[in-house]
Scaffold this motif. Structure first.
Motif, PDB file in Angstrom:
ATOM      1  N   GLY A   1      -1.608   7.659  10.166  1.00  0.00           N
ATOM      2  CA  GLY A   1      -0.987   8.434   9.095  1.00  0.00           C
ATOM      3  C   GLY A   1      -0.257   7.618   8.051  1.00  0.00           C
ATOM      4  N   LYS A   2      -0.367   6.293   8.138  1.00  0.00           N
ATOM      5  CA  LYS A   2       0.339   5.442   7.173  1.00  0.00           C
ATOM      6  C   LYS A   2      -0.628   4.482   6.491  1.00  0.00           C
ATOM      7  N   GLY A   3      -0.200   3.929   5.390  1.00  0.00           N
ATOM      8  CA  GLY A   3      -0.971   2.880   4.754  1.00  0.00           C
ATOM      9  C   GLY A   3      -0.769   1.554   5.470  1.00  0.00           C
ATOM     10  N   PRO A   4      -1.645   0.600   5.224  1.00  0.00           N
ATOM     11  CA  PRO A   4      -1.492  -0.729   5.838  1.00  0.00           C
ATOM     12  C   PRO A   4      -0.164  -1.374   5.451  1.00  0.00           C
TER      13      PRO A   4
ATOM     14  N   PHE B   1       0.820  -1.209   0.000  1.00  0.00           N
ATOM     15  CA  PHE B   1       0.000   0.000   0.000  1.00  0.00           C
ATOM     16  C   PHE B   1       0.855   1.261   0.000  1.00  0.00           C
ATOM     17  N   GLY B   2       0.297   2.309  -0.581  1.00  0.00           N
ATOM     18  CA  GLY B   2       0.826   3.649  -0.390  1.00  0.00           C
ATOM     19  C   GLY B   2       0.357   4.196   0.948  1.00  0.00           C
ATOM     20  N   ASN B   3       0.784   5.429   1.262  1.00  0.00           N
ATOM     21  CA  ASN B   3       0.427   6.026   2.547  1.00  0.00           C
ATOM     22  C   ASN B   3      -0.906   6.775   2.515  1.00  0.00           C
ATOM     23  N   GLY B   4      -1.559   6.767   1.382  1.00  0.00           N
ATOM     24  CA  GLY B   4      -2.908   7.297   1.334  1.00  0.00           C
ATOM     25  C   GLY B   4      -2.992   8.767   0.949  1.00  0.00           C
ATOM     26  N   THR B   5      -4.133   9.137   0.404  1.00  0.00           N
ATOM     27  CA  THR B   5      -4.473  10.536   0.121  1.00  0.00           C
ATOM     28  C   THR B   5      -5.760  10.841   0.861  1.00  0.00           C
ATOM     29  N   ARG B   6      -5.689  11.813   1.759  1.00  0.00           N
ATOM     30  CA  ARG B   6      -6.913  12.208   2.467  1.00  0.00           C
ATOM     31  C   ARG B   6      -7.588  13.321   1.667  1.00  0.00           C
TER      32      ARG B   6
END
Lengths: 111, 111
Positions: free
Chosen positions: B41-44, A102-107
């Protein structure tokens, strides 16, 4: 180490705007995925792709589209953003039979 | 299709004790199971996986148990540490189907 990079950590957009979320992976993975994560609902699959120019609908594709023109890049598109699309968006990739990275996400906040 | 659930939303454990996080899945055709850890704050992040031809697999301080008869999966963390505090997700899938995630269990470690 596998790296899945999402171009933005935070985005704020207005209702009705067209929104692009970009994801790039550096491990030559065949498969790429977009999930959204909401409190109490866990991770829900929006769209996925097993090959370049190929896409499949996940569990909640409505209001979204995707593009995979190159193997390393998978874009999620919100054609006309709505407030109920405010969420954390997670991109992931894997090779066949391997664990997802996974990436760290986009909020994303839609106002 | 697959659904994954039957979990406790939160779990509090004393530092040094063992933690057990449980998960259930619905589709007997699922043959790949995986646990992820997600910190704020991180992805899985991948922890451990197991295929249906096994009923137990061990990693560093973690063990995954699979009971195919009752479609139950558990993650055991030995000697839980403060750094183990996170949300833990299980997921289930098949060879050609995307992973379906549970809603997650938030593990809090009490010092």
């Amino acid at each position: 180490d596998v790296k899945v990079t999402q171009s933005s950590r935070y985005l704020v957009k207005r209702t009705g705007e067209k929104v692009f979320l970009e994801c790039v992976q550096d491990m030559d993975h065949e498969n790429m995925f977009w999930y959204r994560q909401d409190p109490g609902l866990g991770l829900r699959l929006i769209y996925f792709s097993y090959d370049v120019k190929m896409k499949e609908k996940g569990d909640i594709p409505e209001g979204y589209s995707v593009s995979r023109e190159k193997k390393e890049r998978f874009s999620l598109i919100l054609e006309s953003a709505s407030t109920n699309q405010t969420s954390m968006y997670l991109c992931a990739s894997n090779g066949n039979g391997e664990a997802l990275h996974f990436g760290n996400g986009t909020r994303l906040t839609v106002t | 299709g697959e659904s994954v659930g039957l979990h406790l939303p939160t779990l509090s454990v004393q530092e040094g004790d063992n933690s057990i996080i449980n998960c259930a899945y619905s589709n007997s055709a699922s043959d790949y199971f995986i646990w992820y850890k997600q910190e704020s704050g991180k992805g899985p992040q991948f922890i451990i996986d197991i295929r249906s031809n096994m009923d137990k697999r061990q990693g560093q301080r973690v063990t995954v148990l699979l009971n195919k008869t009752v479609k139950h999966l558990s993650l055991q963390i030995a000697a839980t540490q403060p750094g183990d505090s996170a949300v833990y997700f299980c997921a289930a899938g098949g060879r050609n189907t995307p992973l379906v995630f549970g809603k997650g269990t938030r593990l809090s470690v009490i010092a």
